[in-house]
Design a protein around this motif. Structure first.
Motif, PDB file in Angstrom:
ATOM      1  N   THR A 228       0.856  -1.173   0.000  1.00  0.00           N
ATOM      2  CA  THR A 228       0.000   0.000   0.000  1.00  0.00           C
ATOM      3  C   THR A 228       0.904   1.239   0.000  1.00  0.00           C
ATOM      4  O   THR A 228       2.117   1.136   0.170  1.00  0.00           O
ATOM      5  CB  THR A 228      -0.904   0.012   1.240  1.00  0.00           C
ATOM      6  OG1 THR A 228      -0.072   0.145   2.408  1.00  0.00           O
ATOM      7  CG2 THR A 228      -1.722  -1.269   1.348  1.00  0.00           C
ATOM      8  N   ALA A 229       0.300   2.401  -0.137  1.00  0.00           N
ATOM      9  CA  ALA A 229       1.103   3.630  -0.142  1.00  0.00           C
ATOM     10  C   ALA A 229       1.859   3.801   1.170  1.00  0.00           C
ATOM     11  O   ALA A 229       2.952   4.371   1.188  1.00  0.00           O
ATOM     12  CB  ALA A 229       0.207   4.843  -0.398  1.00  0.00           C
ATOM     13  N   LEU A 232       5.203   1.615   1.220  1.00  0.00           N
ATOM     14  CA  LEU A 232       5.936   1.803  -0.022  1.00  0.00           C
ATOM     15  C   LEU A 232       7.358   1.257   0.092  1.00  0.00           C
ATOM     16  O   LEU A 232       8.100   1.608   1.010  1.00  0.00           O
ATOM     17  CB  LEU A 232       5.976   3.299  -0.353  1.00  0.00           C
ATOM     18  CG  LEU A 232       6.497   3.698  -1.729  1.00  0.00           C
ATOM     19  CD1 LEU A 232       5.573   3.194  -2.825  1.00  0.00           C
ATOM     20  CD2 LEU A 232       6.621   5.217  -1.826  1.00  0.00           C
ATOM     21  N   ASN A 233       7.716   0.378  -0.833  1.00  0.00           N
ATOM     22  CA  ASN A 233       9.069  -0.205  -0.946  1.00  0.00           C
ATOM     23  C   ASN A 233       9.443  -1.117   0.214  1.00  0.00           C
ATOM     24  O   ASN A 233      10.605  -1.525   0.314  1.00  0.00           O
ATOM     25  CB  ASN A 233      10.136   0.887  -1.115  1.00  0.00           C
ATOM     26  CG  ASN A 233      10.093   1.511  -2.497  1.00  0.00           C
ATOM     27  OD1 ASN A 233       9.769   0.851  -3.472  1.00  0.00           O
ATOM     28  ND2 ASN A 233      10.390   2.793  -2.586  1.00  0.00           N
ATOM     29  N   VAL A 243       3.185   0.142  -5.855  1.00  0.00           N
ATOM     30  CA  VAL A 243       2.032   0.468  -5.022  1.00  0.00           C
ATOM     31  C   VAL A 243       0.772  -0.196  -5.568  1.00  0.00           C
ATOM     32  O   VAL A 243       0.506  -0.161  -6.764  1.00  0.00           O
ATOM     33  CB  VAL A 243       1.814   1.990  -4.957  1.00  0.00           C
ATOM     34  CG1 VAL A 243       0.621   2.321  -4.074  1.00  0.00           C
ATOM     35  CG2 VAL A 243       3.059   2.684  -4.433  1.00  0.00           C
ATOM     36  N   GLY A 248      -0.590   3.127  -8.424  1.00  0.00           N
ATOM     37  CA  GLY A 248       0.183   2.144  -9.176  1.00  0.00           C
ATOM     38  C   GLY A 248      -0.071   2.242 -10.672  1.00  0.00           C
ATOM     39  O   GLY A 248      -0.973   2.936 -11.142  1.00  0.00           O
ATOM     40  N   THR A 273      -6.990   1.135  -2.088  1.00  0.00           N
ATOM     41  CA  THR A 273      -6.032   0.070  -2.361  1.00  0.00           C
ATOM     42  C   THR A 273      -6.621  -0.950  -3.329  1.00  0.00           C
ATOM     43  O   THR A 273      -5.937  -1.454  -4.228  1.00  0.00           O
ATOM     44  CB  THR A 273      -5.626  -0.643  -1.051  1.00  0.00           C
ATOM     45  OG1 THR A 273      -4.935   0.290  -0.216  1.00  0.00           O
ATOM     46  CG2 THR A 273      -4.725  -1.833  -1.315  1.00  0.00           C
ATOM     47  N   PRO A 386       4.313   9.658  -4.533  1.00  0.00           N
ATOM     48  CA  PRO A 386       4.476   8.203  -4.572  1.00  0.00           C
ATOM     49  C   PRO A 386       4.514   7.623  -5.976  1.00  0.00           C
ATOM     50  O   PRO A 386       5.036   6.519  -6.178  1.00  0.00           O
ATOM     51  CB  PRO A 386       3.263   7.685  -3.783  1.00  0.00           C
ATOM     52  CG  PRO A 386       2.295   8.799  -3.758  1.00  0.00           C
ATOM     53  CD  PRO A 386       3.092  10.061  -3.813  1.00  0.00           C
ATOM     54  N   PRO A 394       9.180   2.961   3.864  1.00  0.00           N
ATOM     55  CA  PRO A 394       7.816   3.368   4.231  1.00  0.00           C
ATOM     56  C   PRO A 394       7.781   4.602   5.125  1.00  0.00           C
ATOM     57  O   PRO A 394       6.921   5.475   4.946  1.00  0.00           O
ATOM     58  CB  PRO A 394       7.270   2.132   4.962  1.00  0.00           C
ATOM     59  CG  PRO A 394       8.035   0.993   4.398  1.00  0.00           C
ATOM     60  CD  PRO A 394       9.418   1.524   4.127  1.00  0.00           C
TER      61      PRO A 394
END
Length: 550
Positions: A228-229, A232-233, A243, A248, A273, A386, A394
């Motif tokens: 999710t945002a 992230l990563n 994402v 995304g 999401t 993002p 994150p």
């Protein structure tokens, strides 16, 4: 034995949990601030009471460490309510220390602060002379265990009185929830039989520190990964799709939709999401592991209530020796991601001659220091960071206002995040012009606090989200427009370096600042077009339209 006032006892107990306090001084909290300073707590003055809680909130999001905000009673307290509501909605542990009505009864100017807090979902803990310390400790432990905002109220007539002695137990040691039930066996069987597995991590996985275990699990299975945002990563590596949701790419979303088994780890599966129901295929089996007591989405087929890190570790043991079947799945994903369209690069020309925010975001990513923590306010622009910027971890993306659907908390949040950044990173604030004007008083706070900060203002001279949602339907634009403000001039007057960015070439001023050491605060007043609608906004509008009766 040194005697302490009631306010001093509150500060003493808080000092076991926090090192930083943000706020505005008033006669309801002046004794608390005096005691906090004597105890060595670092006080960061802000210029609006709403910034006190917003800064403490962002401090936690960026560092994982608790902070406190403080205001006086009455108008100081009510000024902080929007930020308090955001912290509650976003499940951020934060403490608001505030003055309150005298213990002997309310004065004509007092309001029922506890009732107001309850309406927002925040519990109030009112201290007394004989239990100031224990009440404070109870409040802090509640905030940490429930992941929420709390209010510690100091009645005005008690603030400077001597606190009575009380025996205080030691602070509770952090507890890890580990109530994994027998459902993990079923989860292991489903994952072992998957041909196209996907692991989707959320903020809960990040807070649990489950990234390494989930990453290893993905590699064991040959699974694709996404976040999710707010994660992230977290699972970046082989097979990472980026994402999940409106930020995304369509190519990545297509791959997620083809997964046959989806392990959702610490994510609530919000409508955003889930791309409003279109992210996952109708035949996919959805597993959710979360500290919640029950599934948070109707698509969940198998649910396990557990700490994500503990559960992932156990799954690794259960799946020891299971042969990976996802190599072909990963190879296909790699090719499709390389061949498929990425995010739109933007255009060099727009109908009104202003900057395309997509092209601007791409160019900014190349100029901004690589070591960065990004704070962004709410608004139409919120997807550009993002989507287009490299955000390493994150905790390096602090998205404020999204939980409560507010704007105007960005500058205040940047103050808190700037205090939390201790490893040489540059604080980058992304804000719209509308939200920036709401919080403008705390530009001075940021300039005085930040070692290194860049403020990017997406200035379209309008409330952009409303332009796209309502002006596009033919409603009058007049109340949606904002006179174009020279934020660069305001920033210089307050002591920052700045430039108006009308073309990508104008970013040379920011590049020179970065090359010179990126010290202090730089404000980039970026004049963008309102003719470009963010894809996530289009998706949201389409979903909203589809729900309306014919």
């Amino acid at each position: 034995m040194t005697t302490l006032t009631v306010s001093g006892r509150v500060a003493q107990v808080l000092s076991s949990y926090v090192s930083d306090v943000f706020g505005v001084m008033g006669n309801g909290n002046v004794y608390f601030l005096d005691a906090a300073e004597q105890l060595g707590l670092r006080f960061s003055a802000v210029r609006h009471e709403g910034a006190a809680i917003a800064a403490a909130d962002a401090y936690y999001r960026a560092s994982g460490r608790l902070a406190a905000g403080t205001t006086t009673y009455g108008p100081g307290y009510t000024n902080a309510l929007t930020a308090l509501a955001e912290a509650v909605q976003a499940q951020i542990p934060v403490v608001l220390v505030t003055g309150d009505a005298p213990s002997v009864g309310a004065r004509p100017q007092d309001v029922d602060q506890a009732a107001i807090a309850a309406g927002l979902g925040a519990a109030t803990f009112t201290v007394t002379r004989d239990a100031a310390g224990s009440v404070t400790r109870q409040a802090v432990e509640y905030a940490l265990t429930k992941r929420t905002a709390v209010v510690i109220a100091i009645p005005y007539d008690l603030a400077a009185l001597e606190a009575e002695d009380e025996a205080l137990p030691a602070p509770l040691a952090p507890q890890v929830t580990d109530d994994v039930d027998g459902g993990l066996g079923q989860v292991a069987r489903l994952l072992a039989g998957a041909k196209r597995p996907l692991i989707l991590a959320g903020r809960g996985a990040h807070l649990a520190g489950a990234g390494p275990e989930l990453r290893e699990l993905a590699d064991r299975l040959g699974a694709l990964t996404a976040g999710t945002a707010l994660a992230l990563n977290l699972l970046k590596g082989e097979g990472y799709l980026g994402v999940a949701g409106g930020f995304g790419t369509d190519t990545a979303a297509g791959l997620m939709g083809e997964a046959d088994v989806v392990l959702v780890a610490g994510a609530s599966l919000s409508p955003f999401t889930m791309r409003f129901g279109h992210l996952l295929g109708p035949d996919s089996t959805v597993i959710q592991i979360d500290t919640a007591l029950q599934p948070t989405h109707a698509r969940v087929d198998t649910f396990v209530s557990a700490d994500v890190k503990s559960a992932a570790s156990r799954l690794l043991g259960m799946l020891d020796g299971v042969a990976s079947v996802g190599d072909a799945w990963r190879a296909e994903a790699r090719k499709r991601l390389a061949d498929g369209p990425a995010h739109h690069p933007g255009s060099s020309e727009t109908p009104d001659g202003r900057l395309d925010p997509r092209a601007l975001a791409t160019a900014l990513d190349a100029v901004l220091p690589e070591r960065r923590t990004v704070v962004q306010d709410g608004g139409h622009f919120l997807g550009w960071a993002p989507m287009y910027w490299n955000i390493p971890r994150p905790q390096d993306l602090v998205m404020v206002g999204t939980a409560f659907q507010s704007i105007g908390l960005g500058l205040a949040s940047a103050v808190g995040a700037a205090r939390a950044v201790e490893d040489g990173r540059t604080l980058v604030l992304a804000s719209g012009d509308g939200g920036f004007l709401m919080g403008l008083s705390d530009l001075e706070s940021l300039i005085g606090t930040a070692r290194s900060a860049v403020v990017v203002i997406y200035n379209d001279a309008a409330y952009g989200a409303e332009i796209h949602q309502y002006a596009s339907k033919g409603l009058t634009e007049k109340p949606m427009l904002i006179p174009e403000v020279d934020f660069s001039g305001v920033a210089r007057a307050l002591g920052a370096e700045s430039a108006i960015i009308r073309s990508l070439a104008d970013l040379s001023a920011l590049q020179e600042w970065v090359d010179a050491g990126a010290k202090g605060t730089f404000v980039a007043d970026c004049r963008i077009t309102s003719s470009v609608r963010a894809p996530w906004m289009s998706e949201w509008m389409e979903a909203k339209q589809a729900k309306q009766p014919a």
